[in-house]
Motif scaffolding. Structure first.
Motif, mmCIF file in Angstrom:
data_model
loop_
_atom_site.group_PDB
_atom_site.id
_atom_site.type_symbol
_atom_site.label_atom_id
_atom_site.label_comp_id
_atom_site.label_asym_id
_atom_site.label_seq_id
_atom_site.Cartn_x
_atom_site.Cartn_y
_atom_site.Cartn_z
ATOM 1 N N GLU A 1 0.815 -1.208 0.000
ATOM 2 C CA GLU A 1 0.000 0.000 0.000
ATOM 3 C C GLU A 1 0.856 1.269 0.000
ATOM 4 N N SER A 2 2.029 1.201 0.650
ATOM 5 C CA SER A 2 2.847 2.409 0.769
ATOM 6 C C SER A 2 4.259 2.272 0.211
ATOM 7 N N GLY A 3 4.540 1.179 -0.521
ATOM 8 C CA GLY A 3 5.882 1.023 -1.069
ATOM 9 C C GLY A 3 6.135 -0.333 -1.684
ATOM 10 N N GLY B 1 4.938 15.299 6.456
ATOM 11 C CA GLY B 1 3.877 15.154 7.437
ATOM 12 C C GLY B 1 3.618 13.739 7.907
ATOM 13 N N SER B 2 4.171 12.737 7.196
ATOM 14 C CA SER B 2 3.855 11.348 7.547
ATOM 15 C C SER B 2 5.046 10.518 8.005
ATOM 16 N N ILE B 3 6.224 11.099 8.073
ATOM 17 C CA ILE B 3 7.421 10.313 8.384
ATOM 18 C C ILE B 3 7.308 9.607 9.732
ATOM 19 N N GLU B 4 6.786 10.281 10.747
ATOM 20 C CA GLU B 4 6.662 9.640 12.060
ATOM 21 C C GLU B 4 5.698 8.459 12.008
ATOM 22 N N LYS B 5 4.610 8.580 11.262
ATOM 23 C CA LYS B 5 3.647 7.486 11.130
ATOM 24 C C LYS B 5 4.273 6.307 10.390
ATOM 25 N N VAL B 6 5.023 6.586 9.336
ATOM 26 C CA VAL B 6 5.664 5.508 8.571
ATOM 27 C C VAL B 6 6.661 4.764 9.453
ATOM 28 N N VAL B 7 7.438 5.489 10.248
ATOM 29 C CA VAL B 7 8.384 4.850 11.164
ATOM 30 C C VAL B 7 7.625 4.030 12.204
ATOM 31 N N ASP C 1 4.662 2.709 11.910
ATOM 32 C CA ASP C 1 4.108 1.534 11.231
ATOM 33 C C ASP C 1 5.182 0.452 11.035
ATOM 34 N N ALA C 2 6.413 0.867 10.693
ATOM 35 C CA ALA C 2 7.507 -0.097 10.504
ATOM 36 C C ALA C 2 7.816 -0.814 11.810
ATOM 37 N N VAL C 3 7.891 -0.060 12.904
ATOM 38 C CA VAL C 3 8.169 -0.668 14.212
ATOM 39 C C VAL C 3 7.014 -1.582 14.621
ATOM 40 N N ASP C 4 5.783 -1.147 14.377
ATOM 41 C CA ASP C 4 4.618 -1.991 14.678
ATOM 42 C C ASP C 4 4.662 -3.291 13.880
ATOM 43 N N PHE C 5 5.032 -3.215 12.607
ATOM 44 C CA PHE C 5 5.142 -4.400 11.761
ATOM 45 C C PHE C 5 6.145 -5.386 12.365
ATOM 46 N N THR D 1 13.021 -0.564 5.851
ATOM 47 C CA THR D 1 13.080 -1.423 7.032
ATOM 48 C C THR D 1 13.881 -2.669 6.685
ATOM 49 N N TYR D 2 14.835 -3.019 7.543
ATOM 50 C CA TYR D 2 15.683 -4.192 7.358
ATOM 51 C C TYR D 2 15.526 -5.085 8.587
ATOM 52 N N TRP D 3 15.385 -6.398 8.324
ATOM 53 C CA TRP D 3 15.274 -7.388 9.397
ATOM 54 C C TRP D 3 15.991 -8.631 8.902
ATOM 55 N N GLY D 4 17.090 -8.999 9.553
ATOM 56 C CA GLY D 4 17.861 -10.141 9.098
ATOM 57 C C GLY D 4 18.294 -11.055 10.224
ATOM 58 N N ASN D 5 18.266 -12.350 9.964
ATOM 59 C CA ASN D 5 18.709 -13.348 10.944
ATOM 60 C C ASN D 5 20.232 -13.342 11.025
#
Length: 164
Positions: free
Chosen positions: A46-48, A68-74, A76-80, A138-142
């Motif tokens: 939806e956003s990228g 205006g949306s950078i804090e929300k996007v960040v 949302d990434a942390v929530d994900f 957002t990066y997430w790696g084992n």
């Protein structure tokens, strides 16, 4: 993780991808392009854009934000990450200085953490694509498994370009 993002930020050349597509997003009004190997199964959200290495060792997403949306996007990434069982250790936070790549300012915040499979690296990369638009990658790696994808991650990050 630190090494991967740092190398990407300092890259002077982009390694060639075998079977990769350059995607412009969002599709209705593109602000950036990114090249991701087909084996990572890149798809528009939806956003990228999001993609996961074939062995699921690394997850990447790039989400569009404006002033205006950078804090929300960040947020949302942390929530994900939280919804997917990632626990970040705030005491491990590392910030990198602003670097210019492809004419854009980039900076990162990185942490160590854990998920159900064990230790992970987590990072947020901020890319200023224009005066009022940015990407939050957002990066997430084992840990351990992510190392074999260093060159791919480096090339993906270095491939990000603004769309005029």
């Amino acid at each position: 993780m630190n090494r991967t993002i740092a190398l990407a930020l300092l890259a002077f050349t982009i390694p060639a991808f075998a079977h990769a597509a350059t995607l412009k997003f969002p599709s209705d009004a593109p602000i950036a392009s990114i090249t991701i190997p087909d084996s990572w199964g890149p798809s528009e959200t939806e956003s990228g854009i999001e993609a996961t290495s074939a062995d699921s060792a690394v997850y990447l997403s790039a989400d569009v934000a404006d002033n205006g949306s950078i804090e929300k996007v960040v947020s949302d990434a942390v929530d994900f990450l939280t919804k997917n069982g990632v626990n970040i250790d705030p005491s491990t936070q590392k910030d990198t200085p602003v670097t210019e790549v492809n004419g854009m300012n980039m900076t990162t915040i990185e942490w160590d953490g854990k998920d159900e499979d064990g230790p992970v690296s987590v990072g947020l990369l901020f890319v200023q694509t224009s005066q009022d638009k940015a990407l939050v990658v957002t990066y997430w790696g084992n840990k351990g498994e992510e190392d074999k994808h260093d060159a791919e991650v480096k090339a993906i990050v270095a491939s990000i370009k603004p769309v005029n």
